[in-house]
Design a protein around this motif. Structure first.
Motif, PDB file in Angstrom:
ATOM      1  N   GLU A  59      35.570 -10.083 -88.989  1.00 51.90           N
ATOM      2  CA  GLU A  59      36.037  -9.757 -90.335  1.00 51.90           C
ATOM      3  C   GLU A  59      36.268  -8.251 -90.491  1.00 51.90           C
ATOM      4  O   GLU A  59      36.076  -7.482 -89.564  1.00 51.90           O
ATOM      5  CB  GLU A  59      35.062 -10.313 -91.369  1.00 51.90           C
ATOM      6  N   ARG A 116      33.072 -18.889 -93.637  1.00 57.69           N
ATOM      7  CA  ARG A 116      32.439 -17.630 -93.243  1.00 57.69           C
ATOM      8  C   ARG A 116      30.952 -17.883 -92.993  1.00 57.69           C
ATOM      9  O   ARG A 116      30.110 -17.546 -93.829  1.00 57.69           O
ATOM     10  CB  ARG A 116      32.643 -16.574 -94.328  1.00 57.69           C
ATOM     11  N   HIS A 145      27.778 -15.815 -94.271  1.00 58.63           N
ATOM     12  CA  HIS A 145      28.213 -14.875 -95.320  1.00 58.63           C
ATOM     13  C   HIS A 145      27.257 -14.874 -96.497  1.00 58.63           C
ATOM     14  O   HIS A 145      26.801 -13.811 -96.945  1.00 58.63           O
ATOM     15  CB  HIS A 145      29.619 -15.246 -95.786  1.00 58.63           C
TER      16      HIS A 145
END
Length: 286
Positions: A66, A123, A126
């Protein structure tokens, strides 16, 4: 406005405010502030006597592929924006102040159920990073209330469950998404868009509104609606990550009889991953 970089300085400033009986509000951010962040601070000023804004780009919530290194940082400009809205204190710590022993051995916080699916599926890890840094900020500041934007709908759900499950005496407030005139939700990641991509990006919110209109008109085949929506997003130049219709409180997949819905989307436009949502309360519809 005072800017501090250490927990010690922050706690000293807050202790001074507390000694005067002031109500403390926290607005956590990752900086690169825009009008949406400013609106959160303005709301905090209405609800509290002493407002703390934090700016910390949290590596723990970024995956290995990311955009951590490219995430926009603009501390001087952010300070100016906060001064303009009379923020009382800016907490802008360095990485070592938040994770003094590094991140590998850091105790982490996992919020089950609310963290699953949607961005949690796209994700991995996350929301553990979000929950961990928010828990640390809550413990450091010990605010009476904290304000978050509703654009990050799942994040807000995670934080509300975190506070409820751990019996934190903090009021969590969500504020409506601030949008540009063409409907695009304001986001720090909008800066990644080229001029052409920026012109096309409002199609994301347009897609959510089209789905909402169909639901209001009686359509209940949610799989069909999201399928058409993804096709529309691709035609607009997006690469859809997810587009889902959920029950707004639990974030489970919606059933036809559900009355309080939220349509959630994440999609890539070039290098930018944009998210948005639209709540739909059929029980109160005309």
């Amino acid at each position: 406005m005072n800017t501090v970089k250490t927990v010690r300085e922050l706690r000293a400033a807050i202790a001074g405010a507390r000694s005067k009986g002031k109500r403390i509000a926290l607005v956590p951010t990752m900086g690169n502030l825009h009008s949406g962040h400013v609106a959160l601070v303005e709301k905090a000023k209405q609800r509290a006597d002493f407002v703390v804004t934090s700016i910390f780009v949290n590596p723990l919530q970024f995956g290995p592929s990311e955009d951590l290194s490219k995430y926009p940082r603009s501390l001087a400009a952010d300070q100016e924006k906060l001064i303009e809205v009379d923020c009382d204190l800016l907490f802008a710590p360095e990485l070592e102040e938040i994770y003094p022993d590094g991140m590998q051995g850091q105790t982490t916080v996992h919020v089950p159920v609310a963290s699953e699916g949607l961005c949690g599926a796209s994700r991995p890890g996350h929301f553990d990073g979000v929950a961990t840094v928010v828990s640390k900020l809550f413990n450091i500041v010990q605010p009476d209330l904290a304000i978050f934007g509703e654009k990050d709908f799942q994040q807000l759900a995670v934080i509300r469950k975190l506070v409820r499950d751990l019996n934190m005496s903090i009021q969590i407030m969500g504020e409506p998404t601030v949008r540009a005139e063409d409907g695009l939700a304001l986001s720090s990641r909008n800066s990644f868009l080229t001029e052409r991509q920026r012109a096309a990006a409002p199609a994301l919110y347009g897609c959510l509104n089209d789905i909402a209109s169909a639901i209001r008109a009686g359509e209940r085949d949610f799989a069909k609606l999201t399928g058409k929506g993804k096709t529309a997003l691709r035609k607009a130049g997006f690469r859809p990550d997810y587009l889902e219709i959920c029950e707004a409180q639990s974030l489970r997949s919606a059933d036809p009889q559900d009355q309080h819905l939220v349509i959630l989307a994440a999609a890539f436009m070039g290098k930018a991953r944009l998210i948005d949502n639209l709540e739909l309360n059929l029980a109160s519809a005309d």
